[in-house]
Design a protein around this motif. Sequence first.
Motif, PDB file in Angstrom:
ATOM      1  N   LEU B 174       0.841  -1.214   0.000  1.00 44.24           N
ATOM      2  CA  LEU B 174       0.000   0.000   0.000  1.00 44.24           C
ATOM      3  C   LEU B 174       0.868   1.253   0.000  1.00 44.24           C
ATOM      4  N   LEU B 175       1.962   1.191   0.790  1.00 41.58           N
ATOM      5  CA  LEU B 175       2.843   2.362   0.894  1.00 41.58           C
ATOM      6  C   LEU B 175       3.555   2.630  -0.445  1.00 41.58           C
ATOM      7  N   ILE B 176       4.024   1.558  -1.072  1.00 35.46           N
ATOM      8  CA  ILE B 176       4.708   1.728  -2.374  1.00 35.46           C
ATOM      9  C   ILE B 176       3.740   2.336  -3.399  1.00 35.46           C
ATOM     10  N   SER B 177       2.438   1.967  -3.259  1.00 32.17           N
ATOM     11  CA  SER B 177       1.453   2.485  -4.222  1.00 32.17           C
ATOM     12  C   SER B 177       1.248   3.992  -4.099  1.00 32.17           C
ATOM     13  N   THR B 178       1.698   4.583  -2.980  1.00 30.96           N
ATOM     14  CA  THR B 178       1.497   6.039  -2.817  1.00 30.96           C
ATOM     15  C   THR B 178       2.576   6.860  -3.523  1.00 30.96           C
ATOM     16  N   ILE B 179       3.596   6.187  -4.064  1.00 31.82           N
ATOM     17  CA  ILE B 179       4.638   6.916  -4.797  1.00 31.82           C
ATOM     18  C   ILE B 179       4.002   7.526  -6.050  1.00 31.82           C
ATOM     19  N   GLY B 180       4.312   8.797  -6.300  1.00 34.09           N
ATOM     20  CA  GLY B 180       3.786   9.458  -7.503  1.00 34.09           C
ATOM     21  C   GLY B 180       2.770  10.527  -7.169  1.00 34.09           C
ATOM     22  N   ILE B 181       1.996  10.899  -8.170  1.00 36.18           N
ATOM     23  CA  ILE B 181       1.033  11.996  -7.979  1.00 36.18           C
ATOM     24  C   ILE B 181      -0.205  11.486  -7.238  1.00 36.18           C
ATOM     25  N   ALA B 182      -0.607  12.240  -6.207  1.00 37.05           N
ATOM     26  CA  ALA B 182      -1.782  11.839  -5.411  1.00 37.05           C
ATOM     27  C   ALA B 182      -3.036  11.885  -6.276  1.00 37.05           C
ATOM     28  N   PHE B 197       9.548   8.718 -11.014  1.00 35.67           N
ATOM     29  CA  PHE B 197       8.580   8.216 -10.036  1.00 35.67           C
ATOM     30  C   PHE B 197       7.325   9.086  -9.959  1.00 35.67           C
ATOM     31  N   GLN B 198       7.355  10.233 -10.642  1.00 32.98           N
ATOM     32  CA  GLN B 198       6.161  11.095 -10.606  1.00 32.98           C
ATOM     33  C   GLN B 198       4.938  10.359 -11.164  1.00 32.98           C
ATOM     34  N   GLY B 199       5.187   9.475 -12.109  1.00 32.08           N
ATOM     35  CA  GLY B 199       4.082   8.700 -12.698  1.00 32.08           C
ATOM     36  C   GLY B 199       3.725   7.483 -11.869  1.00 32.08           C
ATOM     37  N   GLY B 200       4.322   7.362 -10.707  1.00 30.06           N
ATOM     38  CA  GLY B 200       4.040   6.227  -9.836  1.00 30.06           C
ATOM     39  C   GLY B 200       4.904   5.028 -10.166  1.00 30.06           C
ATOM     40  N   ASN B 415      10.630   3.421 -20.111  1.00 34.70           N
ATOM     41  CA  ASN B 415      11.354   4.107 -19.056  1.00 34.70           C
ATOM     42  C   ASN B 415      12.311   3.114 -18.385  1.00 34.70           C
ATOM     43  N   PHE B 416      13.607   3.415 -18.442  1.00 34.65           N
ATOM     44  CA  PHE B 416      14.564   2.466 -17.879  1.00 34.65           C
ATOM     45  C   PHE B 416      14.560   2.463 -16.354  1.00 34.65           C
ATOM     46  N   MET B 417      13.997   3.524 -15.747  1.00 30.72           N
ATOM     47  CA  MET B 417      13.911   3.536 -14.285  1.00 30.72           C
ATOM     48  C   MET B 417      13.000   2.392 -13.808  1.00 30.72           C
ATOM     49  N   ASP B 418      11.999   2.047 -14.618  1.00 31.71           N
ATOM     50  CA  ASP B 418      11.131   0.916 -14.267  1.00 31.71           C
ATOM     51  C   ASP B 418      11.933  -0.384 -14.230  1.00 31.71           C
ATOM     52  N   VAL B 419      12.935  -0.486 -15.108  1.00 32.66           N
ATOM     53  CA  VAL B 419      13.760  -1.702 -15.146  1.00 32.66           C
ATOM     54  C   VAL B 419      14.623  -1.769 -13.881  1.00 32.66           C
TER      55      VAL B 419
END
Lengths: 146, 506
Positions: B174-182, B197-200, B415-419
């Motif tokens: 649940l906490l990880i899901s809060t990363i990004g825009i509310a 990470f702005q896109g979650g 997005n390579f950050m996802d990798v």
Amino acid sequence: MMLNSDLYGGLVMLVFAAMFWFHIGDFTKFGLMFPKVIIVLLAVTGIALIVKSKIKPQYVESFIKEINKYMTATMLWSLIWVVSANYVGFFVASTISMWAIQWTLSDERNLKTTILSLAVAIGSVFVIYYVFTQYLYIFFPQGFLF
Amino acid sequence: MGIFLDAFINVLAFKNLAAMTLLIPLGMMAGALPGFTATMAVAILVPFTFAMDPVMGLICVSAVYCSAIYGGAFPAILINTPGTPSSIATCFDGYPMTLQGRAQEALFTIAFASLVGGFIGTIGLIAFSLPLAKIALKFGPPEYFWVSIFGLTIIAGLSGDSLLKGVAGGILGLLISTIGIAPVGGDVRFTFGISSFQGGVELISVLIGFFCIPEVFKMARNPVGSYLKNTSVGSTVEGYKEAIFKGFRNAFADVVNLIRSSIIGLFVGILPGAGGNISNLIAYNEVKRASKNPESFGKGNPQGIVATETADKATIMGSFVPLLTLGVPGSPVAAVVYGALMIQGLNPGPELFTKHAEITYTFMTSFFVATALTVLIGMFAGVLFYQIIMRLPIRVLVPGILLLTIVGSYAVRNNFMDVIFMLGSGYLGYVLGKLGFSPGPVVLGLVLGPIAEKGLVQGYLMGNSISPGMPWVIFFTRPISIVLIVISLISALWPFYSARRRRRAA
């Protein structure tokens, strides 16, 4: 050697709770409402795990021992692969990493297996690269090599 | 009745059958590739349907959608990697079956289960679209909040040995899901200085990381020989004829499970925003809860994969109910199909059942044929996939899977950050797994987090506008909310009741 999994698990949860807590910025009431509750809940669960580790601990076999040289090499090459792909280029980074992992995991290392591993690496990466860029319009990082 | 007969005749036209037969293997390949979702497969197909007549275009969509979801189960069973989020819970018992030398049995079990799920889902779509859509419309933010709470109560079923660790894993998700825009307020939260990470956090990356990467590392530990030799130590690998028989028997051994899971899948599919990623977990939990032998789940109980695969096939049809009846796309695939319908000159909504009834019923009926063809082709494709994976030497399979996971995580958002996040989740998943934390609750938290947060905050706002000063009252006073609270309480308390009953019986 046995590890107290409740203790380490609890500590991991507390680390995550702290990481997020210290990154709470100047959020609006609505942006903060949910994460604040969740952070507190995670911290409470982490503490509960630590308390349990003292009262009724659960032990697991230490997993450090089972990480042998093959596993370590694969973990390291994977890291090098994903970190370098953006800078070196997806094609080159993937080919080298695929080849290196195959070479590391081979039980016999001679010229034949080396060439075969390289051929498998180049072939696999080429097929993926070609299909994704030509047909699915998904373009990979080019980096300074390719 | 005549309209259904006409619809069947339309679907069974040679050109339509040929197109489906051609597209189904491609859909399966897309689904089997971790990170390449059914939505992406349908989105790629849609531009090609513009040149087709509407009936053929929509039939192609149903074929690709069904086959992509079906294909997602192959890697879930064989390498513990859900090809699509709809196959998360298929890993729980499918992969242990592979480790016991029963991979082919699992692949045939999901074939027969999918057939039932697809058929019941299609019957539900055709017969109950309008009333079901009306119920779905009654769900507001407070109801969605309670749906997510109900979803979280299944953590007990996914926790493994320790409920407390399961709860902690779920909260971490649940906490990880809060990363990004509310979702409400628009705050950019917890990006840790990383703009991507702005896109979650991308669910697919976490799924691959938590489920697949630890298995790849474990595979690398003993790299000598083939995957078959290493995974089936001490087990006899059965032949495919025996596997077909066992698969059939597994699927129909518990008819209640088939029907219950199909209904769960259909209903969850109807709810906008919910989909196969939730229905398969709920169906898994329900079969485990209903079982007289719940401890056998997670250790290769075929009823686990029957439940998950039946549910996620029925979810496919459910997701089209709000789109076709109300013009509300309830899932990403439905949104893509919404665009396809508009371009064909068909306005989603009630008009589809009056002005374009023939096309609409043909589309709905096509799910029968798409399901049957998918299962038929899927049986051969599953065995082929099995043969390829199992015969490969570990030294080739490990970098091969890593390549696919990297491409899959990257392809979702380019997005390579996802990798990098995927690999980080893999390391974390490995450590947490060794400490006794199951990946299921973490992923469940991640899936339900956005629904819970949106429901909570929007419900609060609704409550504040209706009764200022007592905004939380709205969560406890609406009829559907009350029903959901009761169901959630029963679900949360059931493991304790069940354990007590077992202790008494012993």
